[in-house]
Design an enzyme around this catalytic site. Sequence first.
Site, PDB file in Angstrom:
ATOM      1  CG  ASP A  13     -20.990  22.883 -25.418  1.00 38.22           C
ATOM      2  OD1 ASP A  13     -20.421  23.809 -24.748  1.00 38.22           O
ATOM      3  OD2 ASP A  13     -22.325  22.592 -25.572  1.00 38.22           O
ATOM      4  CE  LYS A  16     -16.240  27.424 -27.844  1.00 32.85           C
ATOM      5  NZ  LYS A  16     -17.303  26.281 -27.955  1.00 32.85           N
ATOM      6  N   GLY A  40     -19.543  27.646 -21.628  1.00 34.34           N
ATOM      7  CA  GLY A  40     -19.167  27.022 -20.580  1.00 34.34           C
ATOM      8  C   GLY A  40     -18.152  26.246 -21.109  1.00 34.34           C
ATOM      9  CG  HIS A  41     -15.098  27.876 -22.864  1.00 36.25           C
ATOM     10  ND1 HIS A  41     -14.480  29.038 -23.693  1.00 36.25           N
ATOM     11  CD2 HIS A  41     -16.273  27.865 -23.678  1.00 36.25           C
ATOM     12  CE1 HIS A  41     -15.342  29.335 -24.521  1.00 36.25           C
ATOM     13  NE2 HIS A  41     -16.194  28.680 -24.675  1.00 36.25           N
ATOM     14  CD  GLN A 223     -21.602  31.492 -27.105  1.00 40.97           C
ATOM     15  OE1 GLN A 223     -21.105  32.665 -27.544  1.00 40.97           O
ATOM     16  NE2 GLN A 223     -21.365  31.233 -25.991  1.00 40.97           N
TER      17      GLN A 223
HETATM   18  P1  GDP Z   1     -16.061  24.350 -24.921  1.00 42.96           P
HETATM   19  O1  GDP Z   1     -17.406  25.113 -24.668  1.00 42.96           O
HETATM   20  O2  GDP Z   1     -15.911  24.409 -26.453  1.00 42.96           O
HETATM   21  O3  GDP Z   1     -15.018  24.717 -24.286  1.00 42.96           O
HETATM   22  O4  GDP Z   1     -16.238  22.622 -24.495  1.00 42.96           O
HETATM   23  P2  GDP Z   1     -17.185  21.981 -23.236  1.00 42.96           P
HETATM   24  O5  GDP Z   1     -15.969  22.384 -22.076  1.00 42.96           O
HETATM   25  O6  GDP Z   1     -18.377  22.666 -22.974  1.00 42.96           O
HETATM   26  O7  GDP Z   1     -17.147  20.632 -23.558  1.00 42.96           O
HETATM   27  C1  GDP Z   1     -15.889  19.784 -23.922  1.00 42.96           C
HETATM   28  C2  GDP Z   1     -15.907  18.562 -22.841  1.00 42.96           C
HETATM   29  O8  GDP Z   1     -15.115  17.768 -23.527  1.00 42.96           O
HETATM   30  C3  GDP Z   1     -15.278  18.926 -21.586  1.00 42.96           C
HETATM   31  O9  GDP Z   1     -15.796  18.236 -20.636  1.00 42.96           O
HETATM   32  C4  GDP Z   1     -13.641  18.760 -21.940  1.00 42.96           C
HETATM   33  O10 GDP Z   1     -12.958  18.544 -20.666  1.00 42.96           O
HETATM   34  C5  GDP Z   1     -14.033  17.564 -22.733  1.00 42.96           C
HETATM   35  N1  GDP Z   1     -12.897  17.358 -23.611  1.00 42.96           N
HETATM   36  C6  GDP Z   1     -12.278  18.094 -24.358  1.00 42.96           C
HETATM   37  N2  GDP Z   1     -11.358  17.543 -25.255  1.00 42.96           N
HETATM   38  C7  GDP Z   1     -11.280  16.517 -25.074  1.00 42.96           C
HETATM   39  C8  GDP Z   1     -10.820  15.237 -25.692  1.00 42.96           C
HETATM   40  O11 GDP Z   1     -10.111  15.093 -26.523  1.00 42.96           O
HETATM   41  N3  GDP Z   1     -11.365  13.816 -25.159  1.00 42.96           N
HETATM   42  C9  GDP Z   1     -12.253  13.936 -24.072  1.00 42.96           C
HETATM   43  N4  GDP Z   1     -12.532  12.469 -23.827  1.00 42.96           N
HETATM   44  N5  GDP Z   1     -12.865  14.896 -23.653  1.00 42.96           N
HETATM   45  C10 GDP Z   1     -12.282  16.112 -24.028  1.00 42.96           C
HETATM   46  P1  IMO Z   2     -19.727  27.262 -25.687  1.00 43.26           P
HETATM   47  O1  IMO Z   2     -18.892  28.357 -25.654  1.00 43.26           O
HETATM   48  C1  IMO Z   2     -23.374  25.388 -26.834  1.00 43.26           C
HETATM   49  C2  IMO Z   2     -26.986  27.822 -27.525  1.00 43.26           C
HETATM   50  C3  IMO Z   2     -28.115  27.730 -26.542  1.00 43.26           C
HETATM   51  C4  IMO Z   2     -29.294  27.915 -27.405  1.00 43.26           C
HETATM   52  C5  IMO Z   2     -28.818  29.101 -28.391  1.00 43.26           C
HETATM   53  C6  IMO Z   2     -29.179  30.392 -27.835  1.00 43.26           C
HETATM   54  O2  IMO Z   2     -19.726  26.355 -24.192  1.00 43.26           O
HETATM   55  O3  IMO Z   2     -19.461  26.191 -26.615  1.00 43.26           O
HETATM   56  P2  IMO Z   2     -28.349  32.155 -25.855  1.00 43.26           P
HETATM   57  O4  IMO Z   2     -28.471  31.843 -24.386  1.00 43.26           O
HETATM   58  O5  IMO Z   2     -26.842  32.157 -26.474  1.00 43.26           O
HETATM   59  O6  IMO Z   2     -29.271  32.946 -26.348  1.00 43.26           O
HETATM   60  O7  IMO Z   2     -28.914  30.833 -26.599  1.00 43.26           O
HETATM   61  O8  IMO Z   2     -27.272  28.984 -28.260  1.00 43.26           O
HETATM   62  N1  IMO Z   2     -25.635  28.148 -26.774  1.00 43.26           N
HETATM   63  C7  IMO Z   2     -24.634  27.254 -26.662  1.00 43.26           C
HETATM   64  N2  IMO Z   2     -24.648  25.679 -26.875  1.00 43.26           N
HETATM   65  N3  IMO Z   2     -22.395  25.531 -26.167  1.00 43.26           N
HETATM   66  C8  IMO Z   2     -22.277  27.203 -25.829  1.00 43.26           C
HETATM   67  O9  IMO Z   2     -21.536  27.774 -25.610  1.00 43.26           O
HETATM   68  C9  IMO Z   2     -23.578  27.898 -25.924  1.00 43.26           C
HETATM   69  N4  IMO Z   2     -23.792  29.212 -25.890  1.00 43.26           N
HETATM   70  C10 IMO Z   2     -25.212  29.191 -26.409  1.00 43.26           C
HETATM   71  O10 IMO Z   2     -28.302  26.401 -25.988  1.00 43.26           O
HETATM   72  O11 IMO Z   2     -29.566  26.917 -28.282  1.00 43.26           O
HETATM   73 MG    MG Z   3     -19.221  24.803 -23.752  1.00 39.04          MG
END
Ligand code: GDP
Ligand code: IMO
Ligand code: MG
Length: 427
Positions: A13, A16, A40-41, A223
């Site tokens: 999170d 990415k 979840g991206h 991840q």
């Molecule tokens: P990922 O799993 O690595 O793709 O990240 P997620 O989407 O799960 O979580 C990142 C969150 O931060 C999302 O809601 C993005 O829209 C948000 N985000 C990404 N870059 C930035 C940033 O530079 N500033 C802010 N405020 N939000 C960001």
């Molecule tokens: P993105 O790509 C954050 C965590 C779960 C749990 C552990 C194992 O959005 O960064 P799993 O279901 O993979 O066997 O769970 O890994 N986890 C993540 N945490 N971002 C993710 O993906 C994750 N995918 C799995 O919360 O601790």
């Molecule tokens: Mg994510």
Amino acid sequence: MPALVLLGAQWGDEGKGKATDLLGGSVDYVVRYQGGNNAGHTVVVGDQKYALHLLPSGILSPGCTPVIGNGVVVDPSVLLSELSGLNERGVDTSKLLISGNAHIITPYNVTVDKVTERFLGKRKIGTTGRGIGPTYADKINRVGIRVQDLYDESILTQKVEAALDGKNQLLTKLYNRRAIAVDQVVEELLGYAEKLAPYVTDTVLLLNQALEADKVVLFEGGQGTLLDIDHGTYPFVTSSNPTAGGACTGAGVGPTKISRVIGILKAYTTRVGSGPFPTELFDEDGEALRRIGGERGVTTGRDRRCGWFDAVIARYATRVNGLTDFFLTKLDVLTGWERIPVCVAYEIDGKRVEELPYSQSDFHHAKPIYETLPGWSEDITKAKSFSDLPKNAQAYVKALEEMSGAPISAIGVGPGRDETIEINSFL
Ligand code: GDP
Ligand code: IMO
Ligand code: MG
């Protein structure tokens, strides 16, 4: 300029999705190489927000071919609903390619994920419950179902039988659940075959040919480094290799092809699920990071655990991935703190430790040693260049760069594509 890897440098999170989308317009292929719909991206394009789970974030860039590599685990029902959801919003998904060697998350893998977590009780991993671990376990146990098996009913039936044999014993005798019928599973899986057929191909051959032709390929990790099955905080990890080497095995591309490895790094730290987290905050600061940063899981809706930046983790990510660059995200979230603590080392049993300890017991009681940096109060979301940032924000970035061991080549100052400061070009 052949292949780049973009991966999470912390516990997932990091942003990415946004970083991949930003580069999507300039690359020919975006490839997911591991994980599944545990990811979840989030991608924000103009006033539209997309949450992608299985599809590479390049799907939103019209010129780019999105690829699901052999190292990914695919839940066909999730994939098809993600595709139709995007189609309804006018996104063309016809270019998608899926490796015939990718493994399928079957309904029984999802069941096993949920019952084993329940059985673990307090010791649970806190998985996403999407069947990720059991599907990779089947792959390694050589009883997995691959995408290509959907096109041979007899093989598929034999494989489902083999996979369910032992599992039904466990489900009925240990977990007190009903047995799962082979026919039902085969029928459901066959129902996906035709719908997936247009996308299924030999992605390894195709990607290597693309690289030969000097096309630009971006590998998008799911991840993060500390969730890696080998290099993460085992057993509180996911069941695949998000680290850079995973891109080679998960896409069938040799390490000599990879020219750049970009670590996505949040300006503070978050984690979802169980496991150690030295800089975790249980106070108002943690609550404020969660609120201002919108730190709620995209996949499971769980609140993310929040804490200060941890440079020990960042240095570790540089090392195990051979990072060439960092993309620092969410710097804007730190606006308004008078002073910002940054963890520079750990104290373990009274000793100062600079690097991530290999011993799980040590890491579980590592206490952060903080240096405190001065904060800033100016709005930075409109900053377009490094010099637009207030002096203290510049100093914060420079301090993180020095501690983390690789140049910070881009800075996120908001969720949108254009809310990014580019320092060194990635391409
Ligand atoms: P990922 O799993 O690595 O793709 O990240 P997620 O989407 O799960 O979580 C990142 C969150 O931060 C999302 O809601 C993005 O829209 C948000 N985000 C990404 N870059 C930035 C940033 O530079 N500033 C802010 N405020 N939000 C960001
Ligand atoms: P993105 O790509 C954050 C965590 C779960 C749990 C552990 C194992 O959005 O960064 P799993 O279901 O993979 O066997 O769970 O890994 N986890 C993540 N945490 N971002 C993710 O993906 C994750 N995918 C799995 O919360 O601790
Ligand atoms: Mg994510």
